[in-house]
Design a protein around this motif. Structure first.
Motif, PDB file in Angstrom:
ATOM      1  N   PHE A 679       0.965  -1.401   0.115  1.00 17.31           N
ATOM      2  CA  PHE A 679       0.099   0.084  -0.035  1.00 17.31           C
ATOM      3  C   PHE A 679       0.811   1.397  -0.154  1.00 17.31           C
ATOM      4  CE2 PHE A 679      -2.614  -3.451   1.892  1.00 17.31           C
ATOM      5  CZ  PHE A 679      -3.622  -3.267   1.237  1.00 17.31           C
ATOM      6  N   SER A 683       1.271   4.761  -2.625  1.00 15.87           N
ATOM      7  CA  SER A 683       0.364   6.055  -1.837  1.00 15.87           C
ATOM      8  C   SER A 683       0.721   7.352  -2.538  1.00 15.87           C
ATOM      9  CB  SER A 683       0.502   5.771  -0.699  1.00 15.87           C
ATOM     10  OG  SER A 683       2.032   6.120  -0.284  1.00 15.87           O
ATOM     11  N   ASP A 689      -4.757   3.785  -3.521  1.00 18.01           N
ATOM     12  CA  ASP A 689      -3.728   3.175  -2.501  1.00 18.01           C
ATOM     13  C   ASP A 689      -3.686   4.335  -1.562  1.00 18.01           C
ATOM     14  OD1 ASP A 689      -3.375   1.103  -3.840  1.00 18.01           O
ATOM     15  OD2 ASP A 689      -1.553   1.532  -4.575  1.00 18.01           O
ATOM     16  N   ALA A 690      -3.541   5.696  -1.978  1.00 17.11           N
ATOM     17  CA  ALA A 690      -3.675   6.610  -0.938  1.00 17.11           C
ATOM     18  C   ALA A 690      -4.660   6.820  -0.157  1.00 17.11           C
ATOM     19  CB  ALA A 690      -3.493   8.064  -1.902  1.00 17.11           C
ATOM     20  N   VAL A 693      -4.461   4.071   2.465  1.00 22.72           N
ATOM     21  CA  VAL A 693      -3.509   4.258   3.610  1.00 22.72           C
ATOM     22  C   VAL A 693      -4.165   5.317   4.459  1.00 22.72           C
ATOM     23  CG1 VAL A 693      -1.222   5.126   4.142  1.00 22.72           C
ATOM     24  CG2 VAL A 693      -1.555   3.732   2.259  1.00 22.72           C
ATOM     25  N   GLU A 694      -4.713   6.225   4.008  1.00 23.42           N
ATOM     26  CA  GLU A 694      -5.194   7.592   4.783  1.00 23.42           C
ATOM     27  C   GLU A 694      -6.373   7.100   5.499  1.00 23.42           C
ATOM     28  OE1 GLU A 694      -7.148  12.118   4.136  1.00 23.42           O
ATOM     29  OE2 GLU A 694      -7.027  10.659   2.439  1.00 23.42           O
ATOM     30  N   GLN A 717       6.671   9.787  -0.309  1.00 21.86           N
ATOM     31  CA  GLN A 717       5.872   8.726   0.330  1.00 21.86           C
ATOM     32  C   GLN A 717       6.173   9.194   1.672  1.00 21.86           C
ATOM     33  OE1 GLN A 717       7.704   5.095  -0.622  1.00 21.86           O
ATOM     34  NE2 GLN A 717       6.868   4.950  -2.641  1.00 21.86           N
TER      35      GLN A 717
END
Length: 763
Positions: A679, A683, A689-690, A693-694, A717
């Motif tokens: 991930f 990101s 992916d962002a 992750v957020e 990143q």
């Protein structure tokens, strides 16, 4: 004893003689009484004597009825002698014609009573006659002649009586000897008959078949065992040739050799398959021997036949145990090996194919439904394979739910064999789409199988290698997932050999100190080192530094992963106990495998390591994968709570890749989330992916969990992660690659390597 035996033999004829004598004397007494009654004159004393003879006879017969034979004999002999004495006296005494009765009764006494009573009667008779001679002189002669006649009579009558006694005794003795000899012959004959009966019973009741023939091999005798085994009636076989009823299993050439051997007077032995009366096959061992007279002439032949049916059944059972699978009746692994060896060595030209098939998740089916249903499924599986495959296909069961299928002479080239194996695999998959209906329950069962195949070339080394290569391909298919097909490639065997070598060398390398501890820095948003993840490398004496991606999966297949994990934990605790880390409060994260975490000795071993090393448990974080959690969630929660009480924090490793991550967060008292690098790597350029992750960071903040992002390689990143969560901990190549323990301490912490090593050894 012999004398008593002979007397016992006499007893019945003597009793019969006395009985007949009583009847005769009864008749004689009756006639004499009638004479007295009808005569011109009657003497009352004489009449009384004749009546006494009748009464005596009747009395003796009554005693005979009462079985008093000793008294019968005495009364009959001596009673009639006394009555004779009375009659002689009344008839004129010594010169009366009735004197002849004395020798007669003397003879009777000899026969019915023996020597001593006869001598007694002789003495008594002579004495009585002497009295009569004295009392009744001869009156019709001159005085001189009267004296001479009297003396002559006195000598002659006793002499005649003695002669009667001597002749009767001699006749009795001679008869006794003949009787004794006859009885001895009868005893010998009876003994011989007993022996003959014994031998007859032994032959007749012998459990093995016995046939006796004449010299022309015509049956003259068969025992009961032959009749019971063959089903014939005795009349059906007597007089028949043995070729028709007994030894029909011999062909003509063997029969001629057997006849020649018997004609030479020798014994013949052999095995043959004869027939019962209903045509049933009888496997028998036959021995034919000649029977000779004392002069050596062959007069008969005897056949001794032993039933070999049980031996044949036993041999067949042993064969089945060795070559067949007892559950399905298909050939077993041993048969498969022999068949492959024969196929490769004897057939030249076309290539052959071997396909191994294993039912997916069969162990789970066995755990759920039990062994009985599992056996039933295996039987139906074998029947299904026989049903859908060609008749010339060779099928074997070689393991629990694993079958081997051999296709002979498929194609001249290996590529063609692989194509046909793929086609057969497709056919089998299609056939397995039809569910199995088990007899023991109503439901049906759908089955899928993994398959591994290999091409068998005539020049290959043998069946063992072919089976091993097919097993390697099957293992690869199982790794790919249910229903997969993999055909063997040479690199697979090399991979398997390397994995085996890795497992063996790692087993020896751990105690020999070949493992090396590496550390990768973990830093906060300002770039300060807050700890490190403990990694392991293997310094192989021949291969050099081996990647954990190569030896850790091998270790996870056995208990080597526990020994490996224990080594890493101990080394990490030893490092934590050094002033370099203990004084700075740095944390070390250690990966714990699922097998190690679930091991029964994990908690006790961890406590022992902490106690022996003196490491601070509050500086230790254990990274646990979701695989360890999913196995037994209750046990995982209990152990994490125990770790928390010890001061050890728990981290959920590779978060986001498991299917139960949210559920694990809800149930487990963990302290840290470690976002998987898959991930993090995307990101900065992927909105999806962002967003993921957020969302993970937001969820962790709301749950008050520390977050570690691994795989950070770019500054973009790192900046984005810090922007989302200023408290995040970063790990990756951006902060530094994994370094050996001493190098990491010197480079990251600026600690002298020698001092650290000395402190670690001291600890």
């Amino acid at each position: 004893m012999q004398r008593h035996f002979v007397e016992a033999r006499y007893r019945l004829p003597m009793r019969r003689m006395v009985w007949l004598g009583c009847l005769l004397m009864l008749g004689v007494g009756a006639l004499m009484t009638l004479v007295w009654l009808l005569g011109p004159s009657m003497d009352e004393l004489g009449l009384a004597a004749t009546v006494g003879i009748m009464l005596l006879s009747l009395g003796c017969m009554g005693l005979a009825r009462a079985k008093q034979w000793d008294w019968v004999v005495r009364c009959f002999v001596w009673g009639n002698w006394l009555l004779t004495l009375l009659l002689v006296w009344r008839a004129g005494g010594f010169y009366s014609p009735a004197v002849i009765a004395f020798p007669a009764w003397l003879m009777v006494t000899v026969w019915v009573q023996g020597l001593r009573p006869a001598l007694l009667m002789l003495v008594a008779s002579v004495a009585v006659l002497g009295v009569f001679w004295w009392s009744f002189p001869v009156l019709s002669l001159s005085p001189a002649m009267q004296t001479t006649a009297a003396l002559l009579s006195l000598v002659h009558v006793p002499g005649m009586m003695a002669l009667v006694l001597m002749i009767s005794l001699q006749a009795r003795i001679s008869l006794g000897r003949r009787v004794q000899k006859g009885q001895a012959m009868l005893a010998t004959l009876e003994a011989s008959q007993n022996e003959l009966r014994k031998f007859y019973r032994a032959v007749e009741q012998n459990p093995e078949s016995i046939v006796i023939t004449d010299t022309e091999l015509k049956v003259v005798y068969v025992n009961e065992a032959f009749l019971a085994r063959s089903g014939y009636v005795r009349e059906q076989v007597l007089g028949q040739s043995t070729e028709l009823v007994s030894t029909m299993g011999l062909d003509q050439s063997h029969r001629q050799r057997a006849l020649k051997q018997l004609a030479a007077g020798s014994v013949w032995r052999g095995e043959m398959t004869n027939r019962a009366s209903n045509g049933e096959a009888l496997r028998e061992s036959v021995l034919v021997a000649p029977i000779r007279t004392p002069q050596g002439e062959v007069v008969n032949y005897v056949e001794l036949k032993r039933d070999l049916s049980e031996r044949v059944l036993a041999e067949r059972h042993i064969h089945d145990l060795v070559y067949l699978d007892s559950l399905t009746g298909l050939p077993n692994r041993h048969s498969l090996t022999l068949h492959l060896r024969e196929l490769i060595h004897t057939q030249q030209g076309d290539c052959h194919g071997l396909l191994l098939l294993d039912v997916d998740r069969f162990s789970v089916f066995n755990d759920v439904h039990g062994m009985q249903h599992s056996d039933e499924l295996v039987q139906l599986m074998g029947a299904r394979l026989v049903e859908v495959l060609p008749d010339d296909t060779w099928i074997a069961r070689i393991a629990a739910a694993e079958f081997a299928i051999v296709f002979a002479s498929l194609h001249p080239h290996a590529e063609g064999v692989e194509e046909q194996l793929s086609q057969y695999a497709h056919t089998l998959k299609k056939a397995l789409q039809k569910p199995f209906s088990l007899n023991s329950w109503v439901e049906t069962e759908l089955v899928s199988c993994c398959m591994g195949g290999v091409v068998l070339e005539p020049a290959s080394r043998g069946g063992n290698d072919a089976l091993r290569f097919a097993s390697v391909a099957l293992h690869e298919a199982k790794q790919k997932g249910p229903g997969s097909l993999v055909l063997f490639e040479p690199r697979m065997a090399q991979d398997v050999r390397r994995r085996v070598r890795i497992a063996k060398d790692l087993h020896n390398g751990i105690p020999q100190g070949e493992l090396r501890m590496y550390l990768q820095t973990q830093a906060d948003a300002r770039g300060r080192c807050v700890g490190a993840e403990v990694l392991v490398r293997w310094q192989h004496p021949k291969w050099g530094l081996v990647s954990p991606a190569e030896f850790i999966p091998v270790a996870e297949e056995s208990e080597l992963i526990v020994r490996l994990g224990d080594w890493v934990l101990r080394q990490a605790c030893l490092l934590l106990a050094t002033p370099a880390l203990a004084g700075r409060g740095l944390r070390l994260s250690v990966n714990v495998s699922a097998f190690q975490f679930g091991h029964e000795d994990f908690m006790s071993s961890l406590e022992q390591v902490l106690q022996e090393t003196g490491a601070n448990p509050h500086q230790l974080t254990l990274e646990i994968t979701e695989g360890a959690v999913v196995r037994d969630l209750d046990q995982a929660r209990t152990r994490i709570e125990a770790l928390t009480r010890m001061g050890i924090e728990s981290s959920l490793d590779d978060f986001g890749t498991g299917y139960s991550s949210m559920y694990s967060l809800q149930r487990l008292p963990i302290h840290e989330l470690k976002i998987d690098q898959s991930f993090v790597s995307g990101s900065h350029r992927s909105e999806k992916d962002a967003a993921l992750v957020e969302a993970m960071l937001l969820m962790a903040r709301r749950l008050q969990l520390r977050v570690v992002a691994e795989g950070v390689e770019l500054s973009e990143q790192a900046l984005q992660l810090i922007q989302w969560n200023p408290d995040i901990v970063l790990q990756g190549m951006l902060l530094g690659k994994p370094l050996p323990e001493q190098q990491w301490l010197a480079q990251v912490l600026g600690v002298d390597q020698g001092g650290v090593q000395h402190a670690a050894e001291k600890t």
